[in-house]
Write a protein that holds these residues in place. Structure first.
Motif, PDB file in Angstrom:
ATOM      1  N   PRO A 113     -55.503 -12.343 -46.601  1.00 38.12           N
ATOM      2  CA  PRO A 113     -54.261 -11.796 -46.029  1.00 38.12           C
ATOM      3  C   PRO A 113     -54.452 -10.429 -45.391  1.00 38.12           C
ATOM      4  O   PRO A 113     -53.933 -10.163 -44.299  1.00 38.12           O
ATOM      5  CB  PRO A 113     -53.321 -11.740 -47.235  1.00 38.12           C
ATOM      6  N   SER A 114     -55.197  -9.557 -46.059  1.00 34.78           N
ATOM      7  CA  SER A 114     -55.438  -8.221 -45.504  1.00 34.78           C
ATOM      8  C   SER A 114     -56.272  -8.294 -44.238  1.00 34.78           C
ATOM      9  O   SER A 114     -56.036  -7.557 -43.268  1.00 34.78           O
ATOM     10  CB  SER A 114     -56.143  -7.341 -46.544  1.00 34.78           C
ATOM     11  N   MET A 115     -57.247  -9.180 -44.233  1.00 31.89           N
ATOM     12  CA  MET A 115     -58.089  -9.317 -43.053  1.00 31.89           C
ATOM     13  C   MET A 115     -57.286  -9.803 -41.846  1.00 31.89           C
ATOM     14  O   MET A 115     -57.492  -9.348 -40.714  1.00 31.89           O
ATOM     15  CB  MET A 115     -59.251 -10.268 -43.352  1.00 31.89           C
ATOM     16  N   LYS A 116     -56.359 -10.709 -42.089  1.00 37.58           N
ATOM     17  CA  LYS A 116     -55.511 -11.190 -40.995  1.00 37.58           C
ATOM     18  C   LYS A 116     -54.640 -10.070 -40.439  1.00 37.58           C
ATOM     19  O   LYS A 116     -54.252 -10.095 -39.267  1.00 37.58           O
ATOM     20  CB  LYS A 116     -54.642 -12.342 -41.491  1.00 37.58           C
ATOM     21  N   ALA A 117     -54.362  -9.073 -41.293  1.00 40.08           N
ATOM     22  CA  ALA A 117     -53.563  -7.924 -40.859  1.00 40.08           C
ATOM     23  C   ALA A 117     -54.434  -6.816 -40.271  1.00 40.08           C
ATOM     24  O   ALA A 117     -53.934  -5.747 -39.922  1.00 40.08           O
ATOM     25  CB  ALA A 117     -52.754  -7.389 -42.035  1.00 40.08           C
ATOM     26  N   GLY A 118     -55.747  -7.074 -40.192  1.00 40.65           N
ATOM     27  CA  GLY A 118     -56.651  -6.099 -39.592  1.00 40.65           C
ATOM     28  C   GLY A 118     -57.309  -5.152 -40.561  1.00 40.65           C
ATOM     29  O   GLY A 118     -58.035  -4.245 -40.153  1.00 40.65           O
ATOM     30  N   ASP A 119     -57.117  -5.353 -41.869  1.00 45.06           N
ATOM     31  CA  ASP A 119     -57.721  -4.492 -42.884  1.00 45.06           C
ATOM     32  C   ASP A 119     -58.888  -5.238 -43.520  1.00 45.06           C
ATOM     33  O   ASP A 119     -58.703  -6.084 -44.398  1.00 45.06           O
ATOM     34  CB  ASP A 119     -56.679  -4.116 -43.941  1.00 45.06           C
ATOM     35  N   TYR A 120     -60.113  -4.924 -43.078  1.00 45.14           N
ATOM     36  CA  TYR A 120     -61.298  -5.648 -43.515  1.00 45.14           C
ATOM     37  C   TYR A 120     -62.086  -4.873 -44.566  1.00 45.14           C
ATOM     38  O   TYR A 120     -62.150  -3.636 -44.510  1.00 45.14           O
ATOM     39  CB  TYR A 120     -62.232  -5.914 -42.326  1.00 45.14           C
ATOM     40  N   PRO A 121     -62.712  -5.574 -45.501  1.00 40.30           N
ATOM     41  CA  PRO A 121     -63.681  -4.907 -46.375  1.00 40.30           C
ATOM     42  C   PRO A 121     -64.863  -4.439 -45.526  1.00 40.30           C
ATOM     43  O   PRO A 121     -65.108  -4.969 -44.435  1.00 40.30           O
ATOM     44  CB  PRO A 121     -64.112  -6.000 -47.361  1.00 40.30           C
ATOM     45  N   ASP A 122     -65.600  -3.465 -46.037  1.00 40.06           N
ATOM     46  CA  ASP A 122     -66.800  -3.015 -45.332  1.00 40.06           C
ATOM     47  C   ASP A 122     -67.985  -3.922 -45.635  1.00 40.06           C
ATOM     48  O   ASP A 122     -68.861  -4.120 -44.787  1.00 40.06           O
ATOM     49  CB  ASP A 122     -67.129  -1.572 -45.721  1.00 40.06           C
TER      50      ASP A 122
END
Length: 469
Positions: free
Chosen positions: A109-118
């Protein structure tokens, strides 16, 4: 270190230069009562500039590194410990850990919102297929430059620390272009298990070639002992992969895995089909009847009872049979699949997990540093305490007992083989592994010939090549 949330760190600095400057100005006001006193004042004034020139402590840049890791059978504690060790060697860096058994559900969900893990530790082959999805979208960062980095805290490059063979496979270079996108993590070698105690008792040498294997089979048969058994035909995936790589090398193996036209009818492939057919002649007579999900342990029991010598399997076998009865003097032995070609080296297929960096990661430089750190002795020893074994040269030095023997297989000269069949769109009625491996029962029983088997595999390969994704 921060688990699921960031813990802020404060850097305290002591400004000593201004104190030295203040002391210097005071000496100018001191009365020159005597010649000696004046001399002391002059010396103090001369020393003051040196004190002013003293360097201030360098400011450390505060960074947050977001690491997402799959919580498998090894548990979560090792990730907390390795993150703390990384922070200790990288002042100013706070590792924000996200660990979960269903990692995809947590980070997607976060990745779809543009917040990716490093950094992400998540293998291919999982039902959610997040790693494969990002690969198809070209959304991963190349790691080729990481391989050229020096392992943090050591004087060796990452590529020179990793066991040979792990970086020359579709399991690390998914596009087949020689560029690494998946860093290999936590591996489990496969090979042939046997009772080393039996061979010692009989005075039989461990075979290093297939000619020696057949000779041992004849000798053992005279004493009522079969050369070979297998749990189920599913275990022939690792066996066949290793044999293919031994027969034709890594390029040939990758061509097999990507369904190249005619590859299964080639001379190198034929060697492997014929090898399995010969091995079928030495297979214990009850093997086929018990080669199923209900009775496979009966076949594994054969080597514990000295009714068969070799059984293909992975490093989980001793644990799986830990409570099973065994012959007196039983002692686990483990070896690679012997070389198919004269003068070649033995091969061992291994399963392993993967770590990668999203192309959209915010802190890419520190992410690369973290990936390089995964191959340090310090990190490897932390992981090894949880039996998560890193694919680095000399890793067996950290291990004890049977695990030391199992994971020494590459240190002892075996070539690592990795990868699997390329993904395709579904093709009705076609299952490559079932055609390639599932047919072994029919070869052992004599219901099918090698020619029929080989033709069926080539036909399946042709159909899947057209459906490659």
């Amino acid at each position: 270190m921060k688990l699921k949330k960031v813990i802020s760190a404060l850097l305290v600095m002591t400004m000593t230069a201004s104190l030295f400057a203040g002391c210097g100005s005071k000496t100018e006001d001191a009365p020159a009562a005597t010649e000696d006193t004046s001399t002391e004042a002059a010396q103090t004034e001369e020393e003051a500039p040196a004190a002013d020139a003293e360097e201030e402590p360098a400011q450390v840049e505060e960074q947050v590194l977001k690491v997402a890791a799959f919580e498998g059978g090894y548990g979560a504690d090792m990730w907390s410990e390795v993150a703390a060790a990384f922070e200790a060697s990288h002042p100013g860096v706070t590792v924000e850990l996200t660990i979960d058994k269903k990692l995809e559900d947590v980070i997607s969900p976060s990745m779809k919102a543009g917040d990716y893990p490093d950094v992400v530790h998540l293998a291919t082959g999982r039902e959610a297929a997040l790693t494969e999805t990002l690969t198809k979208e070209n959304a991963l960062l190349p790691l080729t430059d990481v391989l050229e980095m020096t392992v943090p805290g050591e004087d060796v490059k990452v590529k020179d620390k990793i066991i040979p063979g792990f970086l020359d496979t579709l399991a690390t270079n998914p596009y087949g272009d020689g560029v690494t996108y998946y860093a290999p993590m936590f591996y489990s070698p496969c090979g042939l298990f046997y009772n080393a105690g039996l061979l010692k008792e009989k005075g039989w040498e461990v075979p290093t070639t297939w000619e020696e294997m057949w000779a041992l089979g004849d000798t053992a048969a005279a004493e009522g002992i079969a050369l070979f058994t297998y749990p189920t035909t599913g275990y022939f995936d690792a066996f066949t992969y290793a044999a293919l790589a031994s027969a034709g090398g890594s390029d040939f193996f990758n061509k097999c895995m990507t369904y190249e036209d005619g590859i299964w009818e080639s001379a190198d492939a034929t060697k492997v089909f014929e090898l399995v057919a010969e091995l079928a002649k030495y297979t214990e007579s009850t093997t086929v009847a018990n080669a199923n999900n209900d009775n496979f342990t009966k076949n594994q029991q054969l080597i514990l009872d000295n009714k068969a010598i070799f059984c293909p399997n992975g490093t989980w076998l001793p644990g799986e049979m830990a409570e099973a009865p065994r012959a007196d003097g039983f002692e686990w032995g483990f070896m690679a699949i012997p070389a198919v070609n004269a003068g070649g080296s033995g091969c061992s297929f291994c399963w392993f997990e993967q770590m990668w960096i999203p192309a959209a990661a915010e802190n890419q430089d520190m992410a690369k540093e973290f990936v390089a750190y995964m191959y340090s002795d310090e990190a490897a020893q932390i992981f090894a305490k949880s039996t998560a074994i890193q694919p680095i040269a000399g890793v067996s030095d950290y291990l004890e007992g049977d695990n030391k023997m199992f994971y020494s297989i590459y240190d002892n000269g075996a070539t690592a083989v990795m990868g699997g069949f390329a993904a395709t769109a579904p093709v009705e009625g076609v299952n490559m592994l079932d055609t390639l491996c599932g047919t072994v029962n029919s070869i052992v029983s004599g219901d099918k010939t090698v020619a029929e088997w080989q033709a069926a595999v080539e036909e399946a390969s042709d159909k899947l090549r057209a459906a490659m994704e």
